[in-house]
Design a protein around this motif. Sequence first.
Motif, mmCIF file in Angstrom:
data_model
loop_
_atom_site.group_PDB
_atom_site.id
_atom_site.type_symbol
_atom_site.label_atom_id
_atom_site.label_comp_id
_atom_site.label_asym_id
_atom_site.label_seq_id
_atom_site.Cartn_x
_atom_site.Cartn_y
_atom_site.Cartn_z
ATOM 1 N N GLY A 1 0.827 -1.207 0.000
ATOM 2 C CA GLY A 1 0.000 0.000 0.000
ATOM 3 C C GLY A 1 0.854 1.246 0.000
ATOM 4 O O GLY A 1 1.989 1.247 0.447
ATOM 5 N N LYS A 2 0.310 2.330 -0.523
ATOM 6 C CA LYS A 2 1.083 3.548 -0.658
ATOM 7 C C LYS A 2 1.488 4.115 0.690
ATOM 8 O O LYS A 2 0.714 4.109 1.630
ATOM 9 C CB LYS A 2 0.256 4.586 -1.421
ATOM 10 C CG LYS A 2 1.022 5.869 -1.712
ATOM 11 C CD LYS A 2 0.179 6.841 -2.506
ATOM 12 C CE LYS A 2 0.944 8.127 -2.782
ATOM 13 N NZ LYS A 2 0.155 9.122 -3.493
ATOM 14 N N LEU A 3 2.722 4.608 0.772
ATOM 15 C CA LEU A 3 3.178 5.251 1.993
ATOM 16 C C LEU A 3 2.284 6.441 2.306
ATOM 17 O O LEU A 3 1.977 7.248 1.445
ATOM 18 C CB LEU A 3 4.619 5.745 1.821
ATOM 19 C CG LEU A 3 5.687 4.664 1.925
ATOM 20 C CD1 LEU A 3 7.004 5.213 1.429
ATOM 21 C CD2 LEU A 3 5.811 4.186 3.342
ATOM 22 N N PHE B 1 12.555 2.408 8.028
ATOM 23 C CA PHE B 1 11.401 3.246 7.711
ATOM 24 C C PHE B 1 10.226 2.391 7.230
ATOM 25 O O PHE B 1 9.069 2.647 7.586
ATOM 26 C CB PHE B 1 11.772 4.286 6.661
ATOM 27 C CG PHE B 1 10.657 5.232 6.332
ATOM 28 C CD1 PHE B 1 10.165 6.091 7.299
ATOM 29 C CD2 PHE B 1 10.103 5.263 5.069
ATOM 30 C CE1 PHE B 1 9.129 6.967 7.012
ATOM 31 C CE2 PHE B 1 9.060 6.131 4.769
ATOM 32 C CZ PHE B 1 8.578 6.988 5.737
ATOM 33 N N PHE B 2 10.517 1.371 6.439
ATOM 34 C CA PHE B 2 9.484 0.442 5.980
ATOM 35 C C PHE B 2 8.760 -0.200 7.158
ATOM 36 O O PHE B 2 7.534 -0.339 7.154
ATOM 37 C CB PHE B 2 10.131 -0.625 5.097
ATOM 38 C CG PHE B 2 9.226 -1.772 4.746
ATOM 39 C CD1 PHE B 2 8.255 -1.638 3.777
ATOM 40 C CD2 PHE B 2 9.350 -2.990 5.397
ATOM 41 C CE1 PHE B 2 7.414 -2.701 3.453
ATOM 42 C CE2 PHE B 2 8.521 -4.055 5.085
ATOM 43 C CZ PHE B 2 7.539 -3.910 4.108
ATOM 44 N N GLY C 1 7.260 -2.745 -1.714
ATOM 45 C CA GLY C 1 7.103 -1.894 -0.541
ATOM 46 C C GLY C 1 8.414 -1.276 -0.095
ATOM 47 O O GLY C 1 8.471 -0.109 0.291
ATOM 48 N N LEU C 2 9.502 -2.061 -0.167
ATOM 49 C CA LEU C 2 10.814 -1.531 0.205
ATOM 50 C C LEU C 2 11.267 -0.458 -0.785
ATOM 51 O O LEU C 2 11.847 0.570 -0.394
ATOM 52 C CB LEU C 2 11.834 -2.666 0.262
ATOM 53 C CG LEU C 2 11.770 -3.551 1.508
ATOM 54 C CD1 LEU C 2 12.669 -4.769 1.347
ATOM 55 C CD2 LEU C 2 12.174 -2.769 2.750
ATOM 56 N N GLY D 1 12.042 3.531 -0.065
ATOM 57 C CA GLY D 1 13.234 4.234 -0.519
ATOM 58 C C GLY D 1 12.902 5.482 -1.305
ATOM 59 O O GLY D 1 13.546 6.529 -1.147
ATOM 60 N N THR D 2 11.884 5.409 -2.153
ATOM 61 C CA THR D 2 11.460 6.577 -2.929
ATOM 62 C C THR D 2 10.994 7.698 -2.000
ATOM 63 O O THR D 2 11.298 8.878 -2.221
ATOM 64 C CB THR D 2 10.329 6.186 -3.893
ATOM 65 O OG1 THR D 2 10.801 5.170 -4.782
ATOM 66 C CG2 THR D 2 9.863 7.389 -4.706
ATOM 67 N N ALA D 3 10.261 7.318 -0.962
ATOM 68 C CA ALA D 3 9.790 8.321 -0.005
ATOM 69 C C ALA D 3 10.959 9.004 0.697
ATOM 70 O O ALA D 3 10.958 10.217 0.890
ATOM 71 C CB ALA D 3 8.863 7.673 1.015
ATOM 72 N N LEU D 4 11.963 8.211 1.085
ATOM 73 C CA LEU D 4 13.116 8.786 1.771
ATOM 74 C C LEU D 4 13.911 9.718 0.863
ATOM 75 O O LEU D 4 14.524 10.685 1.341
ATOM 76 C CB LEU D 4 14.026 7.664 2.286
ATOM 77 C CG LEU D 4 13.478 6.839 3.460
ATOM 78 C CD1 LEU D 4 14.498 5.787 3.881
ATOM 79 C CD2 LEU D 4 13.126 7.727 4.646
#
Length: 542
Positions: free
Chosen positions: A267-269, A318-319, A335-336, A340-343
């Motif tokens: 699911g989306k962060l 973070f995950f 999901g991982l 990473g994209t979010a970070l």
Amino acid sequence: MAEIRVYNTLSKTKEPFAPVHPPKVGMYLCGPTVYKEAHIGHMVGPVIFDTIKRYLAYSGFDVTWVVNITDVDDKLIAESRRREVPMSQIAVEMTADYMANLKELGVNQIDYLPRATDHMDDIIGFIQSLESKGFAYASDGDVFFDVARDSGYGQLSNRSPDDQQGAGGEAAAKKRSAADFALWKSAREGEPSWDSPWGKGRPGWHIECSAMSHYYLGETFDIHGGGLDLMFPHHENERAQSSCCHGSPMVKYWMHNGLMRAGGDAGKLGGRSEREKEAAGEAAESIEEQAAGKISRSKGAGGLADQIRRHTGERIRFFLLRSHYRSTIIFGEEGLQEAGTALEGFYRFFDRFEKGTGIAFYDLPVARSRTQGDLIAGDDADLKAVLACRDKYREAMDDDFNTGAASSQLFDIVRALNKQATAIKLPEQAAAQQVPEDATVEEFLAWLDSAKIANPDFIKSVLVLRELTGLLGLFGKRPPKAAGDDDDNGLADQLVGVLIELRKEARSNKDFATSDAIRDRLAAIGVALLDGKEGTSWEMQK
């Protein structure tokens, strides 16, 4: 002192957090059986309770955290035979692997990591006490806990003694009841053993945790953590033998984290996960459903070291923290990668901040308490908006340590900071500033005032981000490159930069269809364009 509420598995309700001996807090987490390399499922509890300790300390509590190491067990003995090396050698090797992985994931708040073999006298003494009080009995070299003597047995897991499946084979014939469980096991030929009043043997699994938690934290301590799969029989048996031995409750708050299972996209962060549904009182998986899908070595979970190499420990941490701790974590590569994209959005802002102010984000002090953080104040509207996000962050963490809801505030803050940087015309390059080393927040704010640094309210806002990310154990140092990343930040910046220039050219030619198409196509892959007076910047959407 902060008003924190904790979900207690024993009472099945959220309760105000009131330690036995405030402000001291004793916290125990069941650690690994060190017979093979750690996998990602082994990191769920340590990352969660590392964060819980950070937040409790921030809230004014003095926390002692113990994580045990099971270094004598049937699995270790079997692995010793398979490899034809001593059990102790395997335990040392795998303990080192476990601790190396903890370090990579930023788990550095543990106070004691006791090994069962170092507490054999305490374990034997504990069993003797139970036997002398009539709660245990010896049978042909073994010692068993008499479940019928504990009137409260089953309170934690809502099971009766009849629901317990006892050991079969030779041990079953020695027991008074199938529900009774082993405290001491008589030695078999070729197995490691220790001398005891009942002959040579080794301890059962459950008694190890009772003896070690008592040694470090006393008869009644505050928090006992672990995965839901440990609630029965392990934690139920711990609770029974400890409360019977001491005549008092073993633990005030039993906290159980959800398990990890293999699956598709989690699911989306920033979206609502199963954990957040449970926190909101909605339907969540049962213990049995979670345990059935639990990720484990037998279900193909690989060594953690390779995943750290491909994704970095910070990304994995973070995950694991992106949602509330009590429900299932759906593990998958997608999901991982999304974590990473979010970070990356944070890393890009840190780079922008350092170039524009001359101050490295990683050199900023971290508020170690609420009172230190409250020193960051002012009349600036943008700063007030960031402080409002901090209030929401604290509210989420005060409500049973909801890291998912708390982390969503971080996205709001970094988005606001990017807009603020554009509004104040943060330069693309500023002279490097020598920040005082090891400064407290108060000392840093005094330096900020005396040094006449430009845009002090903007820097104070960033200081809030430093405070809140530090509580999650994030961004303590500059990030390493993940081996699994296809390109670096510089290439991503260049590619988006080319598209921004093409869009700018299209707009100047009044080709708004192309301009809008570029914007919409980027938005579809999570890239938001931010148009301002100084030009167009971009950020990843959560």
